[in-house]
Design an enzyme around this catalytic site. Structure first.
Site, mmCIF file in Angstrom:
data_model
loop_
_atom_site.group_PDB
_atom_site.id
_atom_site.type_symbol
_atom_site.label_atom_id
_atom_site.label_comp_id
_atom_site.label_asym_id
_atom_site.label_seq_id
_atom_site.Cartn_x
_atom_site.Cartn_y
_atom_site.Cartn_z
ATOM 1 N N LYS A 67 83.941 -53.682 -9.570
ATOM 2 C CA LYS A 67 84.639 -52.415 -9.314
ATOM 3 C C LYS A 67 84.351 -51.825 -7.927
ATOM 4 O O LYS A 67 85.238 -51.242 -7.306
ATOM 5 C CB LYS A 67 84.316 -51.405 -10.410
ATOM 6 N N ASP A 104 89.719 -44.855 -15.171
ATOM 7 C CA ASP A 104 88.772 -44.675 -16.278
ATOM 8 C C ASP A 104 88.625 -43.193 -16.643
ATOM 9 O O ASP A 104 88.583 -42.821 -17.816
ATOM 10 C CB ASP A 104 87.391 -45.250 -15.914
HETATM 11 P P1 NAP Z 1 77.338 -51.491 -15.511
HETATM 12 O O1 NAP Z 1 77.797 -51.030 -14.173
HETATM 13 O O2 NAP Z 1 76.774 -52.850 -15.660
HETATM 14 O O3 NAP Z 1 76.231 -50.442 -16.031
HETATM 15 C C1 NAP Z 1 75.570 -50.660 -17.239
HETATM 16 C C2 NAP Z 1 74.801 -49.409 -17.635
HETATM 17 O O4 NAP Z 1 74.248 -49.628 -18.942
HETATM 18 C C3 NAP Z 1 73.615 -49.099 -16.718
HETATM 19 O O5 NAP Z 1 73.463 -47.709 -16.644
HETATM 20 C C4 NAP Z 1 72.445 -49.753 -17.473
HETATM 21 O O6 NAP Z 1 71.196 -49.165 -17.197
HETATM 22 C C5 NAP Z 1 72.835 -49.421 -18.901
HETATM 23 N N1 NAP Z 1 72.239 -50.284 -19.919
HETATM 24 C C6 NAP Z 1 72.493 -51.594 -20.136
HETATM 25 N N2 NAP Z 1 71.788 -52.032 -21.213
HETATM 26 C C7 NAP Z 1 71.074 -50.961 -21.665
HETATM 27 C C8 NAP Z 1 70.158 -50.776 -22.747
HETATM 28 N N3 NAP Z 1 69.832 -51.791 -23.567
HETATM 29 N N4 NAP Z 1 69.623 -49.548 -22.929
HETATM 30 C C9 NAP Z 1 69.960 -48.522 -22.099
HETATM 31 N N5 NAP Z 1 70.810 -48.637 -21.045
HETATM 32 C C10 NAP Z 1 71.363 -49.851 -20.838
HETATM 33 O O7 NAP Z 1 78.509 -51.371 -16.594
HETATM 34 P P2 NAP Z 1 79.736 -50.318 -16.603
HETATM 35 O O8 NAP Z 1 80.882 -50.852 -15.835
HETATM 36 O O9 NAP Z 1 79.206 -48.972 -16.232
HETATM 37 O O10 NAP Z 1 80.177 -50.361 -18.143
HETATM 38 C C11 NAP Z 1 79.325 -49.875 -19.180
HETATM 39 C C12 NAP Z 1 80.018 -50.071 -20.515
HETATM 40 O O11 NAP Z 1 81.161 -49.243 -20.579
HETATM 41 C C13 NAP Z 1 80.519 -51.509 -20.700
HETATM 42 O O12 NAP Z 1 79.767 -52.114 -21.712
HETATM 43 C C14 NAP Z 1 81.965 -51.399 -21.101
HETATM 44 O O13 NAP Z 1 82.201 -52.008 -22.364
HETATM 45 C C15 NAP Z 1 82.204 -49.914 -21.248
HETATM 46 N N6 NAP Z 1 83.489 -49.543 -20.609
HETATM 47 C C16 NAP Z 1 84.480 -49.091 -21.422
HETATM 48 C C17 NAP Z 1 85.700 -48.727 -20.887
HETATM 49 C C18 NAP Z 1 86.801 -48.230 -21.785
HETATM 50 O O14 NAP Z 1 87.935 -48.109 -21.329
HETATM 51 N N7 NAP Z 1 86.510 -47.920 -23.039
HETATM 52 C C19 NAP Z 1 85.927 -48.815 -19.501
HETATM 53 C C20 NAP Z 1 84.896 -49.295 -18.698
HETATM 54 C C21 NAP Z 1 83.672 -49.651 -19.261
HETATM 55 P P3 NAP Z 1 70.290 -49.688 -15.967
HETATM 56 O O15 NAP Z 1 70.828 -49.040 -14.730
HETATM 57 O O16 NAP Z 1 68.927 -49.225 -16.341
HETATM 58 O O17 NAP Z 1 70.411 -51.196 -15.946
#
Ligand code: NAP
Length: 276
Positions: A67, A104
């Site tokens: 992204k 988003d």
């Molecule tokens: P990202 O950039 O990889 O960020 C992941 C986040 O999750 C970070 O803050 C990470 O913390 C945290 N994390 C991962 N595993 C964890 C755990 N076991 N305990 C606590 N925190 C944890 O991912 P992203 O793009 O932000 O997306 C996050 C989620 O949102 C995805 O899984 C996706 O399915 C969902 N999403 C949904 C939509 C929708 O339209 N519904 C759209 C976009 C994303 P750290 O910084 O400490 O690693």
């Protein structure tokens, strides 16, 4: 009828529900759509994007881990993408210029206001997570002037960097342990990917009250650990399915000039999720 080529690029992408959703939108709008999945590792991303658009592609949805690079690659950007520095949509403009957008935030806001009846003005909001989706939703959440938005992340520095990026007095980063003893929030958003590992972020029970709306941005065919935890504390919960459909509808609007009726498609999406 001319076939329009769109798609999703990310790594991995095989599990994605976006093709189903966009094909359902296209059927509703009587548009001939070829929606492809492109699995691109980080080093390949710019070339795969250029190739897609050089071959006549109109638009790409962008997901993990691309992204921020998608935003950097574009020559123009919509407000939310400019503010957050991350893009989940790339569009080829007439003349060939590439535009970045982030849908988003508007997708989440539509889910909150239209589908869940939640008004963000003057509310206390907690976001768990500080990754790409947290950055993408902050501009739209701030636009309704909430009382405050607190960001708490497993890695506290990442939350602090996000707050510094936005420079907004309504936004604060608080280390997870410091949330203990806090007053409950009106809205708690799980913007982490913990649910995908069958876990939940380590938030204290104090964050949730009986009037809290707890939204997990991950979608699932059953309540996630975060949703089960919040339900046990008396909160109303939702998963990310509604946001997924609403953000997709916004990208469909950017590419085809038509905003689909999301109610029937969300219904279709939920039944596919249950039956697969
Ligand atoms: P990202 O950039 O990889 O960020 C992941 C986040 O999750 C970070 O803050 C990470 O913390 C945290 N994390 C991962 N595993 C964890 C755990 N076991 N305990 C606590 N925190 C944890 O991912 P992203 O793009 O932000 O997306 C996050 C989620 O949102 C995805 O899984 C996706 O399915 C969902 N999403 C949904 C939509 C929708 O339209 N519904 C759209 C976009 C994303 P750290 O910084 O400490 O690693």
């Amino acid at each position: 009828m001319t076939t329009v080529r769109c798609g999703l690029i990310g790594h991995p992408v095989a599990h994605s529900r976006s093709p189903d959703i966009h094909r359902a939108f296209a059927a509703q709008a009587s548009i001939a759509l070829d929606y492809v999945l492109i699995d691109a590792e980080p080093g390949e991303f710019p070339d795969r994007v250029r190739e897609f658009f050089a071959d006549g592609g109109r638009g790409l949805n962008v997901t993990l881990p691309h992204k921020a690079v998608a935003f950097a690659l574009a020559e123009e950007a919509g407000d939310e993408a400019w503010q957050s520095g991350v893009a989940n949509v790339l569009t080829r403009l007439p003349g060939g210029r590439l535009r970045a957008d982030n849908t988003d935030g508007i997708g989440l806001v539509r889910e909150l206001t239209k589908n869940l009846g939640f008004d963000r003005a003057d509310r206390r909001i907690l976001i768990a997570g500080a990754g790409g989706v947290a950055a993408g939703i902050i501009p739209s959440l701030l636009a309704a002037k909430p009382r405050e938005i607190v960001i708490a992340n497993r890695t506290p520095d990442r939350a602090a960097r996000l707050v510094k990026h936005f420079e907004n007095q309504r936004l604060a980063a608080i280390p997870l342990p410091d949330l203990r003893g806090s007053q409950s929030f009106d809205l708690v958003i799980n913007a982490t990917s913990a649910s995908l590992e069958g876990k939940r972020p380590d938030l204290p029970d104090d964050a949730i009250g009986k009037a809290t709306l707890a939204c997990d941005l991950v979608y699932a065919d059953e309540p996630t650990p975060f949703m089960r935890w919040a339900t046990a504390l008396g909160a109303r919960t939702a998963d990310g399915g509604g946001m997924l459909v609403e953000q997709a509808a916004e990208s469909f609007l950017l590419w085809h000039g038509i905003r689909p009726d999301t109610v029937s498609i969300l219904h279709h999406f939920r039944s596919r999720l249950q039956s697969d």
